[in-house]
Design a protein around this motif. Structure first.
Motif: not given
Length: 356
Positions: A132, A182, A187
């Protein structure tokens, strides 16, 4: 050159081709790309121009003879193998060896059961990338850069941010920060809020990563299921009823639940979710530290700042979110005392779940 062709012709004509090993050696030595015939073809460029045509024809004829000899010997070997008598030492009355069938991993079993429970009350599944950018993992969730709240999640950073790789993912003017593995599936909540129409009712399962020491209670890689519901008039009472339903469906109607005030940057108010200890049934033991309660996750009302970051009007809409580790739920449900067992591939452990 003529002497080399004559010598090679004699070798090809007299070569022994009685088994697969000799066939393979013949193919490599004479017919392979780096074989002796290929070497002679390479030497053709050194032959005088007036002789080159005749020598080339001789080499082509020799190559055809070698290939024909190889094909004939190979066909003879295959015919012999087909007509070979059955092994007289093998007992054909013996029962066959059964195929070993695998089973579902306990984490997969718990994950699917959790998703089925939430699916029955209208939550659809959403998934997102495991690598991410800073915006979706921290900033959009009310973790500003250099804020102390980021210390709650030790992070694996993997690469510098790339504006051209994911255009539109990060708002204009956001700082160039590195990508990372992540640290939570929140997210996916951000991505859903940014792209899907309201109302939103989603659950987000997946792997997450944190730079933690591996022990019986912690791991650098684990699994989460998070959920989010956003609509007009959503309250904390709706969140509590959702959690009550989930816990009693998963663990049984006799399990008590409590909410402890807590802090998460992306929810306000926030709470920890505790349930009755499944080991001692609330009496108190070393697993629950003699409190009678064990924590299974966190929850709260989505912070208005998070809604604004996703371009959702916090004056009109509200929502709740929760998150819990699948390993923690599996450990409680099946009374497993060491988190590392889930990733060690110990067949003695995994076979205990065959009947499930």
């Amino acid at each position: 050159m003529q002497e080399s062709i004559a010598a090679l012709t004699a070798e090809i004509t007299t070569a022994e081709l009685n088994n697969s090993a000799e066939l393979d050696a013949f193919r490599i030595s004479y017919l392979g790309r780096k074989g002796r015939l290929a070497d002679l073809f390479d030497q053709l460029k050194t032959v005088p121009a007036e002789d080159k045509r005749a020598v080339g024809q001789q080499l082509n004829t020799l190559k055809q003879q070698a290939q024909a000899r190889f094909d004939e010997a190979q066909q003879a070997a295959e015919a012999t193998a087909d007509n070979a008598p059955a092994n007289p030492d093998f007992d054909y009355t013996l029962p066959p060896v059964p195929n070993a069938l695998g089973t579902r991993h306990p984490l997969s079993l718990v994950r699917e059961e959790m998703l089925r429970i939430f699916g029955r009350i209208g939550f659809a599944v959403a998934e997102g990338p495991e690598i991410e950018d800073d915006w979706h993992n921290f900033t959009a969730l009310n973790f500003p850069e250099n804020h102390p709240a980021r210390d709650m999640q030790d992070t694996f950073f993997v690469a510098p941010a790339s504006r051209t790789a994911t255009p539109g993912d990060v708002p204009t003017g956001a700082p160039d920060l590195p990508h990372l593995l992540r640290t939570h599936t929140s997210t996916v909540q951000v991505r859903v809020m940014e792209t899907e129409p309201l109302p939103i009712r989603r659950v987000m399962p997946g792997r997450v990563f944190r730079n933690e020491a591996i022990s019986a209670r912690a791991h650098m890689m684990f699994h989460q299921v998070e959920g989010i519901f956003i609509d007009e008039g959503v309250s904390f009472a709706d969140l509590k009823q959702t959690v009550y339903y989930f816990v009693q469906e998963l663990f049984g109607a006799d399990i008590n639940i409590r909410f402890r005030p807590s802090f998460f940057p992306f929810t306000e108010p926030s709470a920890e979710i505790d349930i009755t200890c499944l080991i001692c049934k609330g009496a108190g033991c070393n697993i629950c530290k003699y409190s009678g309660w064990v924590e299974i996750g966190g929850c709260g009302m989505v912070d208005p700042a998070v809604l604004e970051n996703a371009k959702i009007d916090p004056e009109k809409y509200s929502g709740y979110a929760w998150g819990m580790g699948i390993e923690r739920i599996a450990m409680l449900k099946y009374q497993i005392k060491d988190l590392r067992l889930f990733t060690e591939n110990d067949m003695r452990f995994l076979r205990q779940f065959e009947t499930l």
